[in-house]
Each structure stands twice: as structure tokens, then as C-alpha cells.
Design an enzyme around this catalytic site. Sequence first.
Site, mmCIF file in Angstrom:
data_model
loop_
_atom_site.group_PDB
_atom_site.id
_atom_site.type_symbol
_atom_site.label_atom_id
_atom_site.label_comp_id
_atom_site.label_asym_id
_atom_site.label_seq_id
_atom_site.Cartn_x
_atom_site.Cartn_y
_atom_site.Cartn_z
ATOM 1 N N GLU A 72 111.011 63.099 55.212
ATOM 2 C CA GLU A 72 110.452 64.209 56.081
ATOM 3 C C GLU A 72 110.603 65.614 55.231
ATOM 4 O O GLU A 72 110.043 66.585 55.250
ATOM 5 C CB GLU A 72 111.086 64.435 57.295
ATOM 6 N N ASP A 126 102.816 56.422 68.377
ATOM 7 C CA ASP A 126 103.787 56.765 67.328
ATOM 8 C C ASP A 126 105.008 57.532 67.953
ATOM 9 O O ASP A 126 104.840 58.287 69.114
ATOM 10 C CB ASP A 126 103.570 57.064 65.787
ATOM 11 N N SER A 127 106.160 57.429 67.617
ATOM 12 C CA SER A 127 107.366 58.270 68.211
ATOM 13 C C SER A 127 107.028 59.747 67.647
ATOM 14 O O SER A 127 107.584 60.474 68.028
ATOM 15 C CB SER A 127 108.539 57.505 67.707
ATOM 16 N N TYR A 134 113.061 57.374 67.670
ATOM 17 C CA TYR A 134 113.307 56.362 68.559
ATOM 18 C C TYR A 134 114.622 55.478 67.876
ATOM 19 O O TYR A 134 115.065 54.716 68.690
ATOM 20 C CB TYR A 134 112.077 55.488 68.913
ATOM 21 N N GLY A 135 114.471 55.564 66.455
ATOM 22 C CA GLY A 135 115.344 54.510 65.964
ATOM 23 C C GLY A 135 116.763 54.491 66.285
ATOM 24 O O GLY A 135 117.375 53.478 65.929
ATOM 25 N N CYS A 159 104.827 52.466 65.691
ATOM 26 C CA CYS A 159 106.204 52.827 65.757
ATOM 27 C C CYS A 159 106.988 51.375 65.626
ATOM 28 O O CYS A 159 106.926 50.534 66.531
ATOM 29 C CB CYS A 159 106.556 53.584 66.838
ATOM 30 N N ASN A 160 107.805 51.011 64.418
ATOM 31 C CA ASN A 160 108.303 49.932 64.181
ATOM 32 C C ASN A 160 109.431 49.775 65.508
ATOM 33 O O ASN A 160 109.368 48.536 66.020
ATOM 34 C CB ASN A 160 109.217 49.596 63.019
ATOM 35 N N THR A 161 110.132 50.689 65.730
ATOM 36 C CA THR A 161 111.299 50.606 66.794
ATOM 37 C C THR A 161 110.652 50.357 68.015
ATOM 38 O O THR A 161 111.021 49.144 68.688
ATOM 39 C CB THR A 161 112.052 52.037 66.693
ATOM 40 N N CYS A 170 109.468 50.869 58.628
ATOM 41 C CA CYS A 170 109.666 52.065 59.374
ATOM 42 C C CYS A 170 108.318 52.753 59.035
ATOM 43 O O CYS A 170 108.140 52.759 57.547
ATOM 44 C CB CYS A 170 110.754 52.695 59.141
ATOM 45 N N THR A 171 107.600 53.478 59.706
ATOM 46 C CA THR A 171 106.360 54.023 59.107
ATOM 47 C C THR A 171 106.489 54.820 57.936
ATOM 48 O O THR A 171 105.758 55.347 57.140
ATOM 49 C CB THR A 171 105.857 54.745 60.194
ATOM 50 N N HIS A 172 107.810 55.543 57.769
ATOM 51 C CA HIS A 172 108.020 56.436 56.814
ATOM 52 C C HIS A 172 108.222 55.926 55.320
ATOM 53 O O HIS A 172 108.177 56.390 54.387
ATOM 54 C CB HIS A 172 109.260 57.215 57.027
#
Lengths: 268, 268
Positions: free
Chosen positions: A152, A10-11, A42-43, A73-75, A184-186
Amino acid sequence: MDDRPIGVFDSGIGGLTVLKEIMEQLPGEDIVYFGDTARIPYGTRSKETVIKYFFQSVRFLLTKDIKAIVIACNTASALAMEEAQEAFEIPLLGVIEPGAKAAVSATKNSIIGVIGTEGTINSQSYQRKIRQMLPSAEIIGIPCPLFVSIVEEGWENTDVAYLTAKKYLLELKEHNIDSLVLGCTHYPALRYTINKVLGDNVILVNPAYETAKAAKIMLKEKNLLSNKADGGKCRFYVSDNPEKFKRVGGNMLKKEIASVEKVNIESL
Amino acid sequence: MDDRPIGVFDSGIGGLTVLKEIMEQLPGEDIVYFGDTARIPYGTRSKETVIKYFFQSVRFLLTKDIKAIVIACNTASALAMEEAQEAFEIPLLGVIEPGAKAAVSATKNSIIGVIGTEGTINSQSYQRKIRQMLPSAEIIGIPCPLFVSIVEEGWENTDVAYLTAKKYLLELKEHNIDSLVLGCTHYPALRYTINKVLGDNVILVNPAYETAKAAKIMLKEKNLLSNKADGGKCRFYVSDNPEKFKRVGGNMLKKEIASVEKVNIESL
């Protein structure tokens, strides 16, 4: 059967949501997690830079004798997976295809929303993948950059989160979507707030969960599942701030992370 | 007299606010601007990583035959300036000292607020510098990570910005501050919203403006001012996304940026 660990990339720290799902669905597997915290996010970066950073990360994971890599990571999944599949021999699994598949299964009216980073949305990766499986689909993609900072900050269920979600998601509501990929992971951390804005008729698709399911199927097909029944161990590596990762990551996983090692990723 | 350009460093695009002030106050100076867009933001990274990234950026600027470097980035000024002063011979000017000085001049009750990134606030750099000049000062530092995303989204004057500011700044209000350092290049864009929350009795200090003033004084003292009366030229370099920098930066400077070159910063 193959007892070597699975690599999870992941980023940063968001990929722990994917890790958690893998640990639940594949309890016997050892895992090596790498988070590129020195260069997160990364986005907002160019495709070229995401490929460079992701390739360095793959080269690091390959030093750990892994049998496959899950790209949480989606990006990176959206911008660098195809290139990585050509450049490396190891089996790779990203979050885009499992997420897209779940959205196609969920939708009834074929109007699907996708939210993610600028990089993910502008790459059209989810949109393309969904259209391959459901050519009649109407797909609305919206980048929601503020969502990452809100999560975050731990503000998922505040009025700031609610107003932000209303602003971003208004267009999706107007288009009458009936399923939404949280790309997106978040974002799954915001599901209650998103649900409050969009209502119960919109199904929220969490690619983390779908990807862990897909990882199990992939390992089985390739005869790479571990022999161990349970007790898979997890090792953690990051490119910056191991102490912070330990603290915040421990909270996310709801169990203590014993040690996190720092990697000089730029040299790879 | 010295006609070589001034180097201006920022982690990304925010430093254009400092550049703009320098161009107004020192119209005869040529400038080389470098924005480390491949690794922005610096505000959440460790001191060690900020030093590494900043040193690479200095090494790049030094290839452009500059006479001094202005560090527009608050986080780099806070975490890496002392180390850079030891490592490099070129005159360096950060935003911390000019910003702190202006806050000390502005305050009447000696209760000063500082807002910035996590890195800037936790480094205590502003707090230490203010206390050196005004030992009796009571200083309240608050990291406001969401502000950067809000400004980058162009949401400075929305209800999301207002609610976020209320959340972050409540403590400053309760402490009865009478001046506030906007310790991140993005924050001056939020001054109307911040003013709405804190009221007219709190003076907002913009280190960008103060730093340009200090740069003029420093160049004069060291006899490094340019001979040219006006028409200073500006060249732009970034580590990622030159096209985006051109577009967004042009909007910020309110004039077209003719060309932006991409630098492979990690190799330096």
C-alpha cells in the site's frame, strides 16, 4: 446464457487484481465490484466478525441483480465462504480452491508454502484444501502482515521489502518448498522481491489468475456465461473513501475509473 | 469529588499506553476502556467514517456512567473531537492539544516534526494546534503507516524498523527539526529506533504521557477527581477479538487482564 453481472467482493482495493484477470478472461461480462473499505483489513479480525461483514456485503451485491459472486478476498474466502454457501443460494467462488489446485499442479516435491494474513493462515483453509487433493503434501503456512502495508505504501521493490521478505520467508526456504501460494490479494505485487529471496526454483502461485480461470469454467458449467462478445461494463461500490478508491484503483487497473459510489454497508 | 469512572477510548489496543500513564498518574480512578478492534485502524478512513465510528463508541461509553472521556486515539482526536464536543455534553480530552503543547515547550529552534497516520497528518490538527501556540513554528508532518504494522509484529528494534524509519524520517532530518511528536499510540514503542535515526538532539514527545498529565489537571479543575486514594479498577470492552486483546494487552500493561467483554458496537 445470462447477461446479468458477476459480483466481485473484496475487503478493499486488493481485489482489483482478481477483477483485472476476470476482465481479461471474460471480456463480455458485466461486473459489480464491492470493496468494504470502511472495515478493511479483514485479515486480523475474528471469524465471527468476518462472517458478519461478508454477509452484509453479499446482501448489498444481491441488490444489484447479479448471477454469481467471486470472493477476491482470501480472508473472507477462508473464513466465511462455507457459511455463506449455506445462507445464500447464489453461486459463490472463492480464491482458496483455485489457488490450492494450482499449487498442487505446480509442486514436484510435495512441499508447498502458503503465505497470507493471520486470518487466512490460522484458518488452515489452504492447508486443508491442498491436503484433500494431495494427502502426502507437507505444507508450511506463514502469516506476513507487513506485506500489505508495504504494497500500500508502494515499497514493493525497496530494501525494506527485501529484508521483510527475508525475515518472513526464511522458514519456507529451510523447508525446501518448491511452490508458494501468494494467499493475499496484495502479495502478487511483491513477486519480484519474493523471487529474489526464494530463487527461481520456487513457483509462485497467484490465486487471482487461477480464480478468473475457475470463474469462467463455473459460469460455463452453470450455463451462466454472457451472450455479449465483449465490452463488459464494470460498476464500483465501496463503504468508505470513494475518491481514494478511484485514484488508487485507477492506477492498479491502469485505466480510469469513472465513478465510485459509497454504500452504507452497516445498515444491511 | 466524583467516584464515577473515566472512559478511555481507542481504535484498538494502542491506547493502553495512555491508560497505563493514567493509571500511574491517577491511581485512585476507576476506568472503563473501549477499543474498537472490529474496525481498527482508523488512520486510513475518511473523516465522516471516523466520526461515525467514534460517536458509536462514545454512546457505548456513556452507558457505563462515566464522568469524562479521554480519547487515546490520535486519529479520532484529530478528526472527530470537535464534532463530539458539540454533540455530547461530557468533558472530552484528546491527545492532540497535550502533545502539541509539549512540543512547543520542547523546541528551541521552532522547527517541529509530527508523525502519525495518514488521517492524523492530513487533518493538520497537530500542525494547527502548534501554530496557535507558536505562530512562527515551521512544522513538518509525515504519515508513517508502516510503523503500526512493525510494532504489531514486535519488530521495533529490527533492521526492518531501522530502514523504514530512515526512509520516513529523512525529510525531518534535512529540515533540522529539534522536537518530534510521536502522533500515534503505537509509535512510542519505536523511540529507540527513531532516536538512532534522528540522534540525541531531537526531543521525542509522547502524547500519551502528556495526556495523562492533562487529564489530571482537567479533572481537578472540574472538581471530578475521585475520592479514593488508590486501587482504581479497570474494565475492558472491545468490538472484536476479546481473547487476543487479553493476551496482547496483558503483555503491554505488564499485568494480567482478568476479563474483556465484547460489544456489538455497530448497533449503537
